[in-house]
Design an enzyme around this catalytic site. Sequence first.
Site, PDB file in Angstrom:
ATOM      1  N   ASP A 137       0.826  -1.047  -0.056  1.00  0.00           N
ATOM      2  CA  ASP A 137       0.005   0.234  -0.005  1.00  0.00           C
ATOM      3  C   ASP A 137       1.019   1.006   0.002  1.00  0.00           C
ATOM      4  OD1 ASP A 137      -1.706  -2.326   0.622  1.00  0.00           O
ATOM      5  OD2 ASP A 137      -3.126  -0.772   1.831  1.00  0.00           O
ATOM      6  N   LYS A 200      -6.967   3.428  -3.587  1.00  0.00           N
ATOM      7  CA  LYS A 200      -7.238   3.299  -2.168  1.00  0.00           C
ATOM      8  C   LYS A 200      -7.593   5.120  -1.705  1.00  0.00           C
ATOM      9  CE  LYS A 200      -5.311   2.068   2.452  1.00  0.00           C
ATOM     10  NZ  LYS A 200      -4.431   1.622   3.023  1.00  0.00           N
ATOM     11  N   LYS A 236     -10.251   0.359  -2.422  1.00  0.00           N
ATOM     12  CA  LYS A 236     -10.067   0.339  -1.144  1.00  0.00           C
ATOM     13  C   LYS A 236     -10.407   1.421  -0.431  1.00  0.00           C
ATOM     14  CE  LYS A 236      -7.083  -1.252   2.752  1.00  0.00           C
ATOM     15  NZ  LYS A 236      -5.587  -1.599   2.865  1.00  0.00           N
TER      16      LYS A 236
END
Length: 300
Positions: A137, A200, A236
């Site tokens: 991430d 995300k 996400k």
Amino acid sequence: MSGAEAAALVRALPGVDAVGLEARAAGLATRSVKADAKAKAIDLAISMIDLTTLEGADTPGKVRSLASKAVRPDGDAPATAAVCVYPSMVAVAAEAVKGSSVKVASVATGFPAGQVPLDVRLADTEAAVRAGADEIDMVISRGAFLAGDLERVFHEIKAVKAASGEARLKVILETGELVTYDDVRRASWLAMYAGADFIKTSTGKVGVNATLPVTLLMMQAVRDYRALTGVQVGVKPAGGIRNTKDAIKYLVCVNEILGDDWLSNEWFRFGASSLLNDLLMQRQKLKTGHYSGPDYVTVD
């Protein structure tokens, strides 16, 4: 595609109808899900969680405990999608989830600010992958993006993607700092052009994290990107999603905007630490007809 080509395409994107977007999100948020459908939605949400601990006080013991909870949240409840930790804790998490379906995600690249040199971010990523990370991430350079240096952001994402090897790359836009819907749309497309496997919303470390309208906008972006390129990208939302009611609102949006192709943890995740506890308590309520006491679930 070159950075210049991607930047030109992103700058040419049409503006976002903010009123329409927010009205659509508000309308979807009113949908009710009951009985059997709610039970299925709760289990689906559990399976989509990246169970997360990202604190300076994280210890190997805390990470092992969290990993154990991810693998077996409660009784016959499904495992979560992943455990998300700092790079220094990846090896501990990988050992703890070995043999299970739970992935190890790591917030490499100078999380949460991303204000470190690119070579340091790449070394951070490579170290996390060597230690056993299945997913990376990364945070984008919001300062560069807001200054209009889209080519730099594009090239940095591509470089981290290359450093990630076989690990899937989730690109954190930090939408609360991008401020406008237009910039969220541009950042979403730029990340996808650069090779993101997921986009995300947030780090969870700023004042404004995931919101339903922003996530809806990102869902529209991945839908349109697949229609254009044939490449599917996940979404996400992270930060601030703490209860079952809110999680189900997001799942309703996935169903309405993206459909069945995204209704699995391969393509949709929740970045959360406290959401799992509420889902487990609601799950128990549906099974037994009453809420369990405050000590029913562990406090992370």
